[in-house]
Design a protein around this motif. Structure first.
Motif, short mmCIF file in Angstrom:
data_model
loop_
_atom_site.label_atom_id
_atom_site.label_comp_id
_atom_site.label_asym_id
_atom_site.label_seq_id
_atom_site.Cartn_x
_atom_site.Cartn_y
_atom_site.Cartn_z
N PRO A 86 -95.03 43.08 12.72
CA PRO A 86 -94.17 41.88 13.34
C PRO A 86 -95.31 40.85 13.74
O PRO A 86 -96.33 41.02 14.38
N ALA A 87 -94.64 39.64 13.74
CA ALA A 87 -95.49 38.53 14.26
C ALA A 87 -95.90 38.76 15.66
O ALA A 87 -96.92 38.31 16.17
N GLU A 88 -94.96 39.15 16.52
CA GLU A 88 -95.21 38.82 18.00
C GLU A 88 -96.30 40.36 18.30
O GLU A 88 -97.10 40.02 19.07
N ALA A 89 -96.36 41.07 17.44
CA ALA A 89 -97.50 42.02 17.64
C ALA A 89 -99.06 41.65 17.48
O ALA A 89 -100.01 42.37 17.69
N THR A 90 -99.07 40.45 16.78
CA THR A 90 -100.31 40.02 16.34
C THR A 90 -100.94 38.59 16.95
O THR A 90 -101.92 38.11 16.65
N ALA A 91 -99.98 38.04 17.84
CA ALA A 91 -100.51 36.67 18.43
C ALA A 91 -101.57 36.86 19.22
O ALA A 91 -102.06 35.81 19.40
N GLU A 92 -101.71 37.82 20.06
CA GLU A 92 -102.86 38.01 21.17
C GLU A 92 -103.66 39.39 20.90
O GLU A 92 -103.25 40.09 20.22
N SER A 93 -104.76 39.24 21.54
CA SER A 93 -105.72 40.39 21.30
C SER A 93 -105.14 41.44 22.24
O SER A 93 -104.19 41.40 22.89
N LEU A 94 -105.84 42.50 22.08
CA LEU A 94 -105.46 43.84 22.85
C LEU A 94 -105.74 43.64 24.21
O LEU A 94 -106.58 43.17 24.99
N THR A 95 -104.68 44.45 25.13
CA THR A 95 -105.06 44.28 26.82
C THR A 95 -106.03 45.37 27.15
O THR A 95 -106.12 46.47 26.31
N PRO A 96 -106.38 45.39 28.35
CA PRO A 96 -107.04 46.22 28.71
C PRO A 96 -106.50 47.97 28.84
O PRO A 96 -107.04 48.87 28.51
N ASP A 97 -105.11 48.00 29.09
CA ASP A 97 -104.49 49.19 28.96
C ASP A 97 -104.36 49.58 27.44
O ASP A 97 -104.65 50.93 27.41
N GLU A 98 -104.14 48.97 26.65
CA GLU A 98 -104.17 49.09 24.86
C GLU A 98 -105.77 49.63 24.86
O GLU A 98 -105.84 50.61 23.86
N LEU A 99 -106.60 49.14 25.33
CA LEU A 99 -108.02 49.49 24.87
C LEU A 99 -108.47 50.67 25.65
O LEU A 99 -109.13 51.69 24.99
N ASP A 100 -107.82 51.10 26.73
CA ASP A 100 -107.84 52.39 27.32
C ASP A 100 -107.35 53.30 26.70
O ASP A 100 -108.12 54.54 26.33
N SER A 101 -106.28 53.28 26.05
CA SER A 101 -105.40 54.16 25.34
C SER A 101 -106.06 54.45 24.04
O SER A 101 -106.05 55.41 23.33
N ALA A 102 -106.60 53.29 23.52
CA ALA A 102 -107.49 53.60 22.02
C ALA A 102 -108.56 54.44 22.44
O ALA A 102 -108.81 55.24 21.60
#
Length: 823
Positions: free
Chosen positions: A175-191
């Motif tokens: 979806p478009a809203e999932a790709t408008a911004e780069s990843l957050t610190p929390d998302e990178l921690d999870s990755a």
């Protein structure tokens, strides 16, 4: 009489020129001949270091009877997958759709229009297990084409639709809203946590055998470790040790224990920093586990048999879990990524303890890998693609690993007193000898009571180990050597140029020898195998080679562009932007190969230029205006707005034969085109193109505003930052589910959170900055326009640290610079 492959630019194709098979190259004329004869295409796709490609060639393609069958009933086409990666990817999708698996050699049967209807990989000359004989396959396919054409047409129609849908299956589902911004610190921690779930605590790396060098994920974990405060100087100017660490916005558990103490402070206080990671076991604290996984993985690779302990460099992958027995081909991209990873590792280890064993090992890997790239994987004007796995054994028979393995009797000549020894692994049971490794490095790293100083050198620096390497190298030099694939692939060559330039920057190429303004800090920041000893000659050679190869690459691109502009090309270029550039996929002997450059070729070229421009010898040669032009043209050719606002990025431009353009964001052996483009625009944004292309002073690379195209003029820093985030936003859906497939993108997302550039003309301060793990880019000026629109100058003998448009006051000592960088 040789077939038409004799005129190919591919060494792999030329090796088939004397086959009795009437091989054709991938052209419109070839497909037209198949249509005229009303026979299928038999497309064989491989590459020079593919062991089973050589086996099938010897068994079938050199056989007169098999060749007659192929020539009579098909139009045989031979493709080098490295020259035409988009065609390879298209047919690999077909192979996987039909069989559920992939591999090379790839054997595709297709209609005269190129639509596949039957596919396989290696076929033996006689039935073997579940595999039919190749001649049986040829006869059956030919009969099907002749007698059951309607079924073939129905299958190709379904395949064509399916392959078109597969081309952008991942990005089109987001979806478009999932790709408008780069990843957050929390998302990178999870990755990072999801990646560590597949970590092998016993032997490092991720997953089981076979193991491929996971360098993009290593870079991701190193960046996460730095972001989580792992390298910051705790407690400076504060009674609270954790308060001096940078805020990350990540999960609290990643950074601190229940009492607010940072895990790294606790490790230091307990005296565990020196051997943390030697046993490979994780702790459950993310910041520590990032470091442990990196240390364990790189130490196991550096000490194993996949790493060539005699001449340096790493092989394609390890057959076993232990990194003992390699698949022996050596690819340029693997070694370039390995060099980038160990440079980043050395920066982290230097920040933690400039006199540690870990730093010494990291700097050993930098030196041996950089020297291997130059000595074994280069020509006069660039880096070659690969060294083969096979060579002739003493009996004159081609054998995998024959150039590299030793019998116990041969190894005895080198002695047993040094570090090296032969490893015994069931995975090497079919080899004619054993692989040399340096497994005792792991013991040395974990021995707290074994000192490491001038009087107690690293085990690879003792005389007995040096003698082992010399004797073994002499033994190997007397053997038949593996074949070299001497084509220069733009993407891989650029990766290696970037890596070599980063190694030269880290090792202080061009730095003054007096230690700069703050000799106390300068002295403390030395002590590794490169920066503390006689590595200046190597460092200078790395820098000179990176600059020379960049210059040659730049000239090839401009020469190809001039040719494209002066004559009508075979396939019309979708020219926009600067007409003086034409990025081709490959060159051999200065002659461009058949493939147009893909997104990864363009992006890696830009990154290489930016990195070389940071070297003292490259600043005057690399023009920011040219790089901006390249980036503007790249984005115009390869990206487009989807109807719902998603920024699509295709990997290739098509060749006029197969019109499907893939858009795969997943990393494979190399960074995906999308993630490579994200790095290029991230670095270009940090250069401050607004000021650099407005006629301001040099910014680590020379301005060329007058030559910038209209598209380049519109590519300001704000636009670059927007594109960067939209390129990376796609990985939101992949980061937690498949982090092993997007390590390079996750590394760029980590860097995008808080990029740091250091502007200075002082060599001593530049060296401090080049060795700091938080620094993204070195420049000669800030990249921030002043009131007159020109870049703000940096006073002589000082450095300015910038984060975005926020820049520090000038500082003149190493200690002040380090404090700014540690924030």
């Amino acid at each position: 009489m040789p077939n038409e492959l004799a005129d190919s630019t591919s060494p792999y194709l030329r090796a088939h020129a004397d086959n009795p098979v009437d091989w054709r190259m991938w052209t419109k004329d070839t497909l037209a001949e198949a249509a005229r004869r009303d026979v299928p295409l038999l497309i064989s796709i491989g590459y020079s270091t593919c062991h089973w490609c050589h086996v099938m060639a010897h068994e079938s393609f050199e056989d007169e009877a098999v060749a007659t069958l192929m020539n009579d009933r098909f139009v045989p086409v031979k493709i080098d997958r490295e020259e035409l990666p988009d065609i390879d990817a298209y047919y690999m999708n077909a192979l996987q759709a039909m069989t559920g698996q992939g591999g090379w050699p790839m054997t595709i049967f297709a209609t005269p229009s190129g639509s596949p209807f039957y596919a396989g990989t290696y076929f033996p000359p006689a039935p073997r297990g579940n595999l039919p004989a190749f001649t049986q396959v040829l006869s059956a396919v030919s009969a099907t084409w002749t007698d059951r054409r309607d079924e073939v047409n129905q299958m190709t129609s379904r395949m064509d639709r399916g392959l078109a849908e597969m081309a952008d299956a991942v990005t089109s589902a987001l979806p478009a809203e999932a790709t408008a911004e780069s990843l957050t610190p929390d998302e990178l921690d999870s990755a990072a946590a999801a990646l560590l779930d597949s970590y092998d605590p016993a032997w490092g790396g991720f997953g089981g055998a076979p193991k491929f060098p996971p360098m993009m994920n290593v870079l991701q974990l190193l960046a996460a470790f730095v972001r989580l405060g792992g390298t910051a100087s705790a407690g400076e100017g504060s009674g609270d040790g954790a308060s001096a660490r940078p805020g990350t916005g990540g999960t609290a558990s990643a950074n601190e224990g229940g009492d607010g103490e940072h895990p790294m402070d606790r490790v230091r206080a307990e005296g565990r920093l020196g051997w943390l990671g030697a046993d490979g076991h994780l702790t459950g604290e993310l910041v520590l586990d990032c470091l442990i996984a990196v240390r364990s993985t790189l130490a196991r690779i550096a000490s194993g048999g996949m790493r060539d302990q005699v001449r340096g460099g790493i092989a394609r992958y390890s057959v076993d879990r232990q990194w003992f027995v390699p698949h022996f081909e050596k690819m340029l991209y693997d070694n370039a990524l390995y060099l980038r990873a160990v440079v980043a590792w050395a920066k982290v280890e230097r920040a933690l303890d400039p006199r540690s064993k870990w730093l010494a090992l990291a700097e050993r890997e930098i030196a041996d890998t950089a020297n291997f790239l130059i000595s074994d994987l280069s020509t006069d004007d660039g880096f070659i693609a690969a060294l083969d796995a096979d060579s002739l054994n003493p009996a004159g028979v081609s054998e995998e690993g024959a150039a590299y393995v030793f019998t116990p009797e041969e190894f005895a000549e080198a002695g047993q007193a040094g570090l090296l020894g032969l490893v015994d692994s069931p995975a090497g049971g079919e080899l004619s000898g054993q692989v040399a490794a340096a497994v005792r490095i792991i013991d040395w790293l974990g021995m707290e009571d074994v000192p490491f100083d001038a009087e107690h050198p690293a085990p690879w620096d003792i005389e007995a180990t040096r003698r082992q390497r010399e004797v073994l190298e002499q033994l190997r030099a007397r053997r038949s050597q593996p074949a070299r694939d001497e084509k220069i692939i733009t993407e891989w060559n650029s990766l290696a140029v970037t890596a070599l330039a980063e190694a030269a920057l880290y090792s202080g190429a061009g730095a003054e020898s007096d230690g700069g303004a703050d000799s106390a800090v300068g002295a403390e920041s030395t002590g590794g195998a490169i920066t503390g000893n006689a590595g200046s000659a190597d460092s200078a050679r790395w820098a000179e080679t990176a600059v020379r190869f960049w210059t040659a690459m730049d000239e090839r691109i401009k020469r190809a562009g001039a040719s494209a502009g002066s004559a009508e090309p075979a396939e019309p270029m979708e020219q926009t932007g600067s007409a003086s550039f034409d990025v081709r996929r490959s060159f051999t002997g200065g002659v461009a190969g058949p493939g147009r450059g893909g997104l990864a070729d363009w992006a890696q070229t830009i990154t290489a230029g930016i990195t070389v421009g940071q070297l003292s010898g490259g600043a005057a040669l690399v023009k920011v205006g040219d790089l901006v032009d390249l980036a503007a043209t790249m984005l115009d050719l390869f990206t487009s707005e989807r109807g719902d606002g998603v920024l699509e990025a295709v990997d290739s431009l098509g060749d006029g034969i197969i019109d499907v353009k893939s858009a795969d964001p997943v990393d494979n052996a190399v960074p995906s085109g999308r993630s490579a483009a994200a790095e290029a625009v991230l670095l270009l944004a940090e250069l401050g193109v607004d000021a650099a292309t407005s006629g301001g002073p040099e910014s680590g690379a020379t301005s060329s505003a007058a030559e910038s195209s209209g598209e380049a003029a519109a590519l300001d820093t704000g636009r670059l930052l927007e594109v960067r985030d939209r390129l990376l936003g796609v990985y939101r859906a992949l980061a937690g589910q498949a982090p092993r497939g997007c390590g390079h993108a996750l590394w760029q997302a980590e860097r995008a959170l808080s990029p740091v550039r250091v502007a200075t003309g002082d060599e001593a301060l530049r060296t401090i900055a080049a060795r700091h793990p938080a620094v993204t880019l070195l420049t000669a000026s800030t990249g921030v326009p002043g009131p007159d629109g020109r870049e703000v100058d940096v006073p002589a003998g000082t450095a300015i640290v910038c984060r975005g448009t926020s820049c520090s006051l000038p500082v003149g000592t190493s200690a002040e610079l380090v404090r700014l960088l540690d924030r």
